[in-house]
Each structure stands twice: as structure tokens, then as C-alpha cells.
Design a protein around this motif. Structure first.
Motif, PDB file in Angstrom:
ATOM      1  N   SER A   1       0.810  -1.234   0.000  1.00  0.00           N
ATOM      2  CA  SER A   1       0.000   0.000   0.000  1.00  0.00           C
ATOM      3  C   SER A   1       0.842   1.281   0.000  1.00  0.00           C
ATOM      4  CB  SER A   1      -1.006   0.031   1.165  1.00  0.00           C
ATOM      5  OG  SER A   1      -0.353   0.254   2.380  1.00  0.00           O
ATOM      6  N   GLY A   2       2.156   1.130  -0.202  1.00  0.00           N
ATOM      7  CA  GLY A   2       3.044   2.297  -0.212  1.00  0.00           C
ATOM      8  C   GLY A   2       2.826   3.185  -1.426  1.00  0.00           C
ATOM      9  N   GLU A   3       2.567   2.543  -2.570  1.00  0.00           N
ATOM     10  CA  GLU A   3       2.387   3.294  -3.809  1.00  0.00           C
ATOM     11  C   GLU A   3       1.158   4.207  -3.709  1.00  0.00           C
ATOM     12  OE1 GLU A   3       2.603   2.354  -8.548  1.00  0.00           O
ATOM     13  OE2 GLU A   3       2.965   0.760  -7.093  1.00  0.00           O
ATOM     14  N   ARG A   4       0.087   3.622  -3.137  1.00  0.00           N
ATOM     15  CA  ARG A   4      -1.153   4.380  -2.986  1.00  0.00           C
ATOM     16  C   ARG A   4      -0.952   5.542  -2.005  1.00  0.00           C
ATOM     17  NH1 ARG A   4      -5.728   1.229  -0.278  1.00  0.00           N
ATOM     18  NH2 ARG A   4      -5.441   2.636   1.479  1.00  0.00           N
ATOM     19  N   LEU A   5      -0.242   5.242  -0.926  1.00  0.00           N
ATOM     20  CA  LEU A   5       0.016   6.268   0.082  1.00  0.00           C
ATOM     21  C   LEU A   5       0.793   7.443  -0.528  1.00  0.00           C
ATOM     22  CD1 LEU A   5       0.170   7.223   3.119  1.00  0.00           C
ATOM     23  CD2 LEU A   5       2.338   6.004   3.227  1.00  0.00           C
ATOM     24  N   LEU A   6       1.823   7.108  -1.277  1.00  0.00           N
ATOM     25  CA  LEU A   6       2.679   8.146  -1.859  1.00  0.00           C
ATOM     26  C   LEU A   6       1.896   8.983  -2.880  1.00  0.00           C
ATOM     27  CD1 LEU A   6       5.590   9.072  -1.522  1.00  0.00           C
ATOM     28  CD2 LEU A   6       6.209   7.634  -3.448  1.00  0.00           C
ATOM     29  N   LYS A   7       1.052   8.287  -3.633  1.00  0.00           N
ATOM     30  CA  LYS A   7       0.244   8.990  -4.638  1.00  0.00           C
ATOM     31  C   LYS A   7      -0.714   9.971  -3.952  1.00  0.00           C
ATOM     32  CE  LYS A   7      -3.119   8.026  -8.187  1.00  0.00           C
ATOM     33  NZ  LYS A   7      -4.272   7.154  -8.248  1.00  0.00           N
TER      34      LYS A   7
ATOM     35  N   TYR B   1      -0.140  17.030  -0.754  1.00  0.00           N
ATOM     36  CA  TYR B   1       0.947  17.905  -0.265  1.00  0.00           C
ATOM     37  C   TYR B   1       2.091  17.996  -1.283  1.00  0.00           C
ATOM     38  CZ  TYR B   1      -1.513  17.007   4.115  1.00  0.00           C
ATOM     39  OH  TYR B   1      -2.476  16.884   5.078  1.00  0.00           O
ATOM     40  N   PRO B   2       1.796  18.511  -2.487  1.00  0.00           N
ATOM     41  CA  PRO B   2       2.860  18.565  -3.506  1.00  0.00           C
ATOM     42  C   PRO B   2       4.056  19.432  -3.065  1.00  0.00           C
ATOM     43  CG  PRO B   2       0.926  19.837  -4.203  1.00  0.00           C
ATOM     44  CD  PRO B   2       0.531  19.097  -2.985  1.00  0.00           C
ATOM     45  N   ASP B   3       3.777  20.487  -2.302  1.00  0.00           N
ATOM     46  CA  ASP B   3       4.876  21.374  -1.873  1.00  0.00           C
ATOM     47  C   ASP B   3       5.827  20.661  -0.905  1.00  0.00           C
ATOM     48  OD1 ASP B   3       3.766  23.279  -3.418  1.00  0.00           O
ATOM     49  OD2 ASP B   3       2.854  24.408  -1.767  1.00  0.00           O
ATOM     50  N   SER B   4       5.258  19.860  -0.038  1.00  0.00           N
ATOM     51  CA  SER B   4       6.107  19.130   0.929  1.00  0.00           C
ATOM     52  C   SER B   4       7.023  18.156   0.192  1.00  0.00           C
ATOM     53  CB  SER B   4       5.248  18.341   1.919  1.00  0.00           C
ATOM     54  OG  SER B   4       4.503  19.218   2.716  1.00  0.00           O
ATOM     55  N   ILE B   5       6.474  17.500  -0.822  1.00  0.00           N
ATOM     56  CA  ILE B   5       7.268  16.552  -1.606  1.00  0.00           C
ATOM     57  C   ILE B   5       8.419  17.301  -2.289  1.00  0.00           C
ATOM     58  CG2 ILE B   5       7.222  15.098  -3.695  1.00  0.00           C
ATOM     59  CD1 ILE B   5       5.839  13.588  -1.570  1.00  0.00           C
TER      60      ILE B   5
ATOM     61  N   LEU C   1       7.283  15.545   6.044  1.00  0.00           N
ATOM     62  CA  LEU C   1       5.977  15.927   6.596  1.00  0.00           C
ATOM     63  C   LEU C   1       5.762  17.440   6.580  1.00  0.00           C
ATOM     64  CD1 LEU C   1       5.863  13.402   9.580  1.00  0.00           C
ATOM     65  CD2 LEU C   1       4.722  13.215   7.374  1.00  0.00           C
ATOM     66  N   GLY C   2       6.778  18.173   6.091  1.00  0.00           N
ATOM     67  CA  GLY C   2       6.633  19.632   5.967  1.00  0.00           C
ATOM     68  C   GLY C   2       6.518  20.339   7.309  1.00  0.00           C
ATOM     69  N   PHE C   3       7.186  19.799   8.326  1.00  0.00           N
ATOM     70  CA  PHE C   3       7.079  20.391   9.659  1.00  0.00           C
ATOM     71  C   PHE C   3       7.837  21.723   9.719  1.00  0.00           C
ATOM     72  CE2 PHE C   3       6.302  16.323  12.398  1.00  0.00           C
ATOM     73  CZ  PHE C   3       5.077  16.176  11.763  1.00  0.00           C
TER      74      PHE C   3
END
Lengths: 555, 187
Positions: free
Chosen positions: A388-394, A400-404, A431-433
Motif C-alpha cells: 500500500s506504499g504506492e497508494r500512500l505516496l500517490k 501535499y505537492p509542496d512538501s514533496i 511531513l513539511g514540519f
């Protein structure tokens, strides 16, 4: 009659034994002292009247210590022979004790307001005869100490800076309101002149306030009080505070208190208006100021100090890896060389490590080490390989495109240590903290955070396990996607780390039957981590720390 | 007798967290009164084998989790003895369900498993964003689950007194990740 005074004293230093000996000698009492591990027993033999008078003397003359945990008094039948003696061969070099305070504060005393009064317990300052006060072109030598302190307090109150030589070195003191904060300054140092009002500026617990006044007169970090922060005098989040550790500063503080000044800021260098000096003092003998942390359990952790037995430095230097060196010193300090101990070394400055020691092992067994990824791209690729990592990342990329984007710019080569703190930095980035996980958690008002996954890769071995950092990052991302705020997720990272430690301890215990857990490295001085670690493992295992040696060296 | 009500589930995947959410709900809503027995509630999350040392300390176990069963619909509730599970239960749900079955079997093989009942519910499995929202089917099922537990505890001489009657399972699902359990006997 024989009275037994029982002291639980978590230090190997001789301070308590020295004080007890000198107090008993001064009262001409028959006594014996025994020491067994952390217990110092002081036996006094006298008739009832003398005993009653001595009880008052000991109550007034024995200083409090940060290492003193518990005391008890009971009537016993026998007085065992001493197995420890006071060290009378060298100067104690301690901050002022209750006895010299009595002399300096009593108007009837010949040493009234004399900051250089001599006491067999404390610093030997008998050769210092006067202050040399320089103000503009005027240089004045004087032993009219009370007048000097009154005058200097008044000038500080007016806003002048005073450079003072003290028994711990020379510092420039001024009113807190005059503080010019330097952004490059790592810590802001304050002298609290009035502990009754310390909470006006910082958040301090009762045990911490007591510690500041103890014989060790430590320096301690405190969080700035929100009300004071709102006055915008200080921008820093943390302040390093101490109480006067010699009579010079103590007597000055007395005068400042009378003028309503509860704090002074101080620094080593800078401009000043008045200089106060004295002669006949060997700077090499200067009084060292230890830096401490008082844990929730009232346990004092030494963060910076030179007041430890120097033989431990030889032990420390005999091992290359810092984590092992600390572990070995800890084993020596706590007399654990015959025991089976698991050590967690968690540091903000070194590689972390979990290792096991037992007498019959020829060395240490590494239970866990950490391996950092080379780039954030590698982290994302590893996440995609998970179920389920692929789905999570998507989903995360969509939300949160900016955090990525920002995270991908994070150059992981700046992370020098394979440690949990480095993994937290990776998590903070993805996580963009805005703040660090440690800072966030310390500010959280919740007791419980979400469960963050700290997992190890499956292995049948009990040693050389590898940390599965992907789960750590994934679970944080999932909670952010679910709408959990930064501070609460951070609390989860800290709380779950304590559970992780507890789980490793349980796993190793199944195979090795541990006799204790030891904690070293500066991260264990963090209040939140310490709270959760004690909550998680305190019930099942005895926890050991370094005693007089620092929890983490700076070299 | 020391009774453990253990909620299992991954709260990050909607209905799959119902076990954990439900025990928080029961913990918030009721206090548990008994002369003879104690009731401890634990949110076991997805800890699986790490729960072994906890489970073996109790005399009676009620596990609350999602399950899979043939010919079932989301929201169907099952309550059965772990040793005599109905034939239609297939234990083939998500990873945490499989792990929990393995955990209980491991304890049983060691002879340490206390008498155990499973309160299982069929989740609505959806591939969506991570969220704490529960499906309507599961929300409706929570009523049946609640009555089942109350009835069973009463048969074990445990009565329940309402502490917070206003709480709902949906509201609890939003906060259970940061909530501390109250009914913890500390065994």
C-alpha cells in the motif's frame, strides 16, 4: 543512643561524606560513616540532649544536593565501623555552604557581607582582601563590601553593565531588560537573583528550583514563560539559568532583590561600564559550573561537568566508539560490571546504538544500528515497494505537492550521524514540519500521540538488527493525510520511540534475562522522552544513568 | 477474574480501525463495576505479537476486531468462542487480522491462552485516502457490538455504569489515536 541517618545519594563524589564528617567533627560527636552503592549511612553516638542539639545543627549546616534522593533517620543498636573517610587532603572547591552564608549574612559576624569569608567546606579565598572597582578613570580599592554591593546594585538598576570577576570566571552582568539578543548566540544565560520569582520569566518545576539552590549550583535550561515571551524582550525559546554560586554574586543578588531585580543576563565578552576585580586568586582553581537536567523522577542528569573522577576519562578514552565508551563508564560508575545490562545510546551528535553487556561476553553485543538512506528519492522509492506504499505516496503527492518538492531538495549528506534524530529530521522534511519533532512534542499539551511505527526488519538473530525506517516515515505520512496536526504527530514520534525501546528491551530480555537498562546520550535528557521511557520500561526494568560523568561528552 | 477487552485494528484505514475505536468508545462511555472481577481495556492497534506478554496476564479475553466471513455483508457482527469459531469465519482480511490470528494461535500453542471470545465485525473495505471516517454500516454495527459486550459482561458479573452517554462511535474515531484509556487496572 545511636542514630542512623540514611542518605540515598546518586553520586560517587565525596561531598556528602565530607560535610557529614566536618559537621560531626565541629560538634565533637562520635560517628561512623558507611557507604554501600548509593546508600550512605551516618551513625552518631551521643546522649539524648546532645543528639537533639546535633539534629538541629545537621539540619542547618548540611546543604541540599541534587544527588540526594531520600533521607531517613532511625534508632539502631550498633554502630558499624566506617568504610569511607572524608577527603581532607584537598580543597573542596565548592559553592558557598549554609555555614558561610550564616557568617556573611549575620550583622554580628566579623565576616558580615565579606564575600571572601573562609570556610573549611568551600573555596579557600582567605588571601583575597579587597575589590578593585574601576568606573571611568576612577579606580578604587575597597573592602567596604556592603557599600560596594549596594552601589553596584543601584547602578545595574540604572541600566549600567558591570563586569564582575567571580570565583567561576569573569562575566558582564546587566538587567534582563537591557539584553541585546545576538542571533548567533547559542544560549542566553541568566542569573536568577530571586528564586521566589523565577516563574515570572521561565517555566520551572519545584524540583528544578530546588536544584538551582543546591550545593552544586548548576546551570539549567528552561523554557521561556509565554507571558514573558509576549513582552518581546527575549526571542529565544530556551534560557540557561543559574543561581549565584559564590558569595560575590549572592550578596550582589541580595541588594538587587531589594531593588526588585529578579534576573540579570550575563555574557563572557562585550562592553561594560564598571569593572570589579580582585587579586590573589588562581583562575585554574576556579569554581566549575555544572550543567544539569532534573528529570521527572527528581533524578539529576549531568550534561556538562568536570566534577567527575578522572579515572573515568581513562575508561572513556580506552574505547573508540562513543556509545561503547559511555556505556563502559556507566557500568563502572554504577558497579555493574558483573551484571547483564542493555544500553541505549541516543544522541543528537553521534551515531546511535543499542548494545548488550554481560561479564562473560568478551566485549559488547550490538543489538541495533541504524543505516541512513542516501537521498529522499531513495526514501520514496523504498516506500513504493511497501504494501500500500504506492497508494500512500500517490495520495500524499496529490495532497501535499509542496512538501514533496521541498523534501526532495533536502540533501541528506548533511546528516552526519546514523541516529534516530537523523530519521526524525527526514520525517520532519517529508511531513513539511515547521519545527523539530522534539520541540513540537515538548510543546504539546496532550499526553498521548498517534502510534508511529518503529519496526525492525525480520531477523531470527538477537544482534545486529536493522531498523526499518520506511515504516517510521509511512506512518507519519498517513497521520498527516488523516488530518492530524504537526504537534500531535510529533508527540506520536516521541511516545512511540519510548515504546520501541521498551519492545527491544523485552525482546532481548527474553533471551538474556537482563538485570537492568542503561540510558546514555543527550536525547534521554529530553523531558518528554524521559517521561515516556520511564513509563514504558520503568515498571519492568531498573534504569541506570551515568552518575557524575556527563550523559554525553562534547569532545 | 481479570478480564481484558482488547481492541485490534489499523485506525489509518477507516473501518479496519473499528476494534481500536470501539474499545475507546466503550472505555469513554462506561465504567465497569464488579465485586469479583476487574475489567481492563487495551487499544492493541496493530501490535500483534507484542501483545503476547499482555494477554497472558489475564484470565479472560474479549478481542474486538474486523473479520472476514463467507456470505456476509459489511456491518455483520459475530461473537464467538475463539476455540470454536463458526465455519464461515475465514480470517483472511487485512494484514493485522492475519497477524492477530497468528498471535492468538501462538499463545494457545504455549498453553497460555485464557478463555477467549472474539467480537468480530465485517468492515467495508475501501481504497481511499487515509482517514478516520467510518462507514455507515460499521456505525450501525457498533450498537449491536455494544449491546453484545454489555450482555456478555453482565453474564460475567460485571455491570456497566454510564460515564459519558453523549459519546458516539463516529466522534470517538476522530480522537481515539490521541486518547488515553481510563479503564486500566494496571495488571
Amino acid at each position: 543512643m545511636i542514630l542512623e541517618y540514611k542518605f540515598e545519594y546518586l553520586s560517587n563524589n565525596n561531598t556528602l561524606v565530607n560535610f557529614l564528617t566536618n559537621i560531626a567533627d565541629a560538634s565533637d560527636m562520635k560517628f561512623e560513616i558507611t557507604k554501600e552503592k548509593n546508600e550512605i549511612n551516618f551513625y552518631v553516638d551521643a546522649d539524648e540532649e546532645a543528639m537533639s542539639s546535633f539534629a538541629s545543627t545537621i539540619a542547618s549546616d548540611l546543604p541540599m544536593s541534587v544527588f540526594l534522593q531520600n533521607t531517613a533517620v532511625s534508632l539502631v543498636q550498633e554502630m558499624p565501623p566506617s568504610n569511607i573517610q572524608a577527603d581532607k587532603t584537598k580543597q573542596f572547591n565548592l559553592p558557598f555552604c549554609p555555614k558561610c552564608l550564616q557568617k556573611a549574612e549575620s550583622a554580628e559576624s566579623s565576616d558580615y557581607y565579606n564575600p571572601f569569608t573562609t570556610c573549611p567546606m568551600c573555596c579557600d579565598t582567605k588571601d583575597i582582601k579587597e575589590f578593585i572597582v574601576s568606573f571611568g578613570d576612577e579606580i578604587k580599592r575597597t573592602d567596604a563590601y556592603k557599600e560596594v554591593f549596594e552601589d553596584l546594585a543601584s547602578r545595574i538598576h540604572q541600566g549600567l553593565g558591570v563586569r564582575f570577576k567571580t570565583l567561576s570566571g569573569t562575566f558582564i552582568f546587566e538587567k534582563l531588560e537591557n539584553l541585546q539578543e545576538d542571533k548567533n548566540q547559542k544560549d542566553i544565560k541568566l542569573l536568577c537573583t530571586n528564586l521566589a520569582n523565577i516563574s515570572n520569566v521561565v517555566v520551572a518545576k519545584k524540583a528544578e528550583i530546588v536544584a538551582l539552590a543546591c550545593i552544586e549550583k548548576p546551570q539549567m535550561d528552561f523554557r521561556i514563560n509565554e507571558l514573558y515571551k509576549s513582552k518581546n524582550i527575549i526571542q529565544a525559546k530556551r534560557l540557561s539559568v543559574r543561581y549565584p554560586n559564590d558569595l560575590i554574586l549572592y550578596l550582589l543578588s541580595k541588594e538587587l532583590r531589594a531593588l526588585g531585580i529578579d534576573f540579570l543576563s550575563y555574557k563572557n565578552e562585550g562592553s561594560y561600564d564598571i569593572n570589579v576585580d580582585f587579586e590573589n586568586f588562581d583562575a585554574k582553581e576556579s569554581l566549575k559550573i555544572p550543567k544539569l537536567k532534573i528529570l521527572e523522577q527528581n533524578r539529576a542528569l549531568v550534561l556538562e561537568s568536570e566534577n567527575y573522577d578522572k579515572k573515568f576519562m581513562q575508561v572513556f578514552e580506552s574505547l573508540k566508539e562513543k556509545n561503547k565508551a559511555h556505556f563502559m563508564v556507566l557500568l563502572y560508575e554504577n558497579s555493574l560490571l558483573q551484571k547483564r545490562i542493555l544500553n541505549f545510546y541516543t544522541s543528537s551528535r553521534d551515531d546511535d546504538n543499542v548494545s548488550y553487556y554481560a561479564k562473560d561476553l568478551e566485549g559488547f553485543l550490538d543489538v541495533l544500528n541504524y543505516r541512513l538512506p542516501k537521498s529522499i528519492q531513495e526514501v520514496f522509492e523504498d516506500i513504493q515497494k511497501e504494501e500500500s506504499g504506492e497508494r500512500l505516496l500517490k495520495n500524499y503527492k496529490n495532497k501535499y505537492p509542496d512538501s514533496i518538492k521541498t523534501a526532495l531538495e533536502f540533501d541528506l549528506s548533511v546528516l552526519k550521524n546514523a541516529s534516530i534524530v537523523s530519521f526524525w529530521k527526514i520525517a520532519e522534511s517529508i511531513l513539511g514540519f515547521k519545527n523539530s519533532i522534539l520541540d513540537n512534542a515538548s510543546l504539546s499539551l496532550l499526553e498521548k500521540g498517534p502510534r508511529i511505527d518503529y519496526k525492525l526488519f525480520e531477523s531470527a538473530r538477537i544482534y545486529n538488527k536493522e531498523f526499518n525506517y520506511i515504516k517510521l516515515i509511512q506512518s507519519g505520512m498517513s497521520f498527516r493525510l488523516a488530518g492530524v496536526d504537526e504537534r500531535t504527530i510529533s508527540l506520536g514520534y516521541i511516545e512511540s520511540y519510548a515504546h520501541f525501546i521498551s519492545n527491544i528491551a523485552d525482546e532481548v530480555n527474553k533471551e538474556m534475562e537482563l538485570e537492568g537498562i542503561s540510558l546514555s546520550g543527550d536525547i534521554f535528557a529530553d523531558e518528554r522522552i524521559s517521561h515516556y521511557v520511564h513509563k514504558s520500561i520503568g515498571k519492568n526494568f531498573k534504569i541506570f544513568y551515568n552518575k557524575d560523568f556527563v550523559i554525553q561528552t562534547r569532545f | 477474574m481479570n478480564i481484558l477487552i482488547l481492541g485490534i485494528g489499523n485506525i489509518l484505514f477507516q473501518d479496519e480501525g473499528i476494534g481500536a475505536h470501539f474499545v475507546h468508545y466503550m472505555d469513554e462511555k462506561y465504567e465497569y463495576i464488579s465485586q469479583k472481577n476487574s475489567v481492563t481495556i487495551v487499544d492493541g492497534g496493530t501490535l500483534a505479537q507484542r501483545l503476547i506478554p499482555l494477554i497472558v496476564r489475564y484470565d479472560y479475553l474479549i478481542v474486538v476486531d474486523c473479520i472476514e466471513a463467507y456470505d456476509s455483508e459489511p456491518g455483520d457482527v459475530y461473537f464467538f468462542d475463539f476455540e470454536n469459531a463458526p465455519d464461515e469465519i475465514n480470517w483472511q482480511g487485512s494484514a493485522h487480522e492475519v497477524e492477530m490470528l497468528q498471535t492468538l494461535n501462538m499463545i494457545r500453542m504455549n498453553g497460555d491462552l485464557p478463555p477467549s471470545r472474539v467480537l468480530g465485525v465485517i468492515p467495508k473495505r475501501i481504497d481511499d485516502d487515509t482517514a478516520f471516517e467510518l462507514s455507515e454500516e460499521i456505525i450501525a454495527a457498533a450498537d449491536t457490538m455494544e449491546q453484545t459486550v454489555i450482555k456478555h459482561l453482565e453474564s460475567l458479573d460485571v455491570s456497566l455504569r454510564e460515564r459519558n452517554p453523549q459519546i458516539t462511535i463516529s466522534a470517538m474515531a476522530q480522537i481515539s489515536f490521541k486518547r488515553e484509556i481510563v479503564n486500566d487496572s494496571g495488571i
